[in-house]
Design a protein around this motif. Structure first.
Motif, PDB file in Angstrom:
ATOM      1  N   ALA A  25       0.910  -1.554   0.278  1.00 40.19           N
ATOM      2  CA  ALA A  25       0.043  -0.286   0.265  1.00 40.19           C
ATOM      3  C   ALA A  25       0.889   1.490   0.032  1.00 40.19           C
ATOM      4  O   ALA A  25       0.699   2.090  -0.533  1.00 40.19           O
ATOM      5  CB  ALA A  25      -0.540   0.049   1.510  1.00 40.19           C
ATOM      6  N   ARG A  28       2.703   1.728  -3.261  1.00 39.24           N
ATOM      7  CA  ARG A  28       1.651   2.027  -4.474  1.00 39.24           C
ATOM      8  C   ARG A  28       1.145   3.752  -4.440  1.00 39.24           C
ATOM      9  O   ARG A  28       1.013   4.318  -5.277  1.00 39.24           O
ATOM     10  CB  ARG A  28       0.372   1.385  -4.396  1.00 39.24           C
ATOM     11  N   ARG A  29       1.341   4.273  -3.239  1.00 34.57           N
ATOM     12  CA  ARG A  29       1.151   5.701  -2.822  1.00 34.57           C
ATOM     13  C   ARG A  29       2.094   6.808  -2.782  1.00 34.57           C
ATOM     14  O   ARG A  29       2.385   7.496  -3.262  1.00 34.57           O
ATOM     15  CB  ARG A  29       0.689   5.748  -1.304  1.00 34.57           C
ATOM     16  N   THR A  31       5.480   6.063  -1.704  1.00 33.98           N
ATOM     17  CA  THR A  31       6.412   5.896  -0.201  1.00 33.98           C
ATOM     18  C   THR A  31       7.031   5.197  -1.390  1.00 33.98           C
ATOM     19  O   THR A  31       7.837   4.120  -1.239  1.00 33.98           O
ATOM     20  CB  THR A  31       6.259   6.210   0.611  1.00 33.98           C
TER      21      THR A  31
END
Length: 66
Positions: A25, A28-29, A31
């Protein structure tokens, strides 16, 4: 001991199911993420190494083994 230094924004310790989900997650952002795990396979207790699947019980040929 040899020291390796990484510069990341988010570090996940443990490659179990929740650790993998958190790392995916975050990645995917966008980071910069590091996933650290001390075993040869990811998945924690749900890995092929431990053989306790997500469903919580051992299956045999696709059916529950009672």
């Amino acid at each position: 001991m040899r020291t390796i230094e990484h510069k990341v924004e988010f570090c996940v310790i443990g490659g179990g199911l929740s650790g993998m989900c958190a790392a995916i997650a975050a990645g995917r952002r966008g980071t910069k993420t590091l996933l650290m795990h001390d075993r040869p396979v990811l998945g924690g207790n749900a890995s092929s190494e431990i053989r306790m699947w997500v469903c919580g019980g051992e299956r045999q040929y696709g059916n529950w083994a009672y």
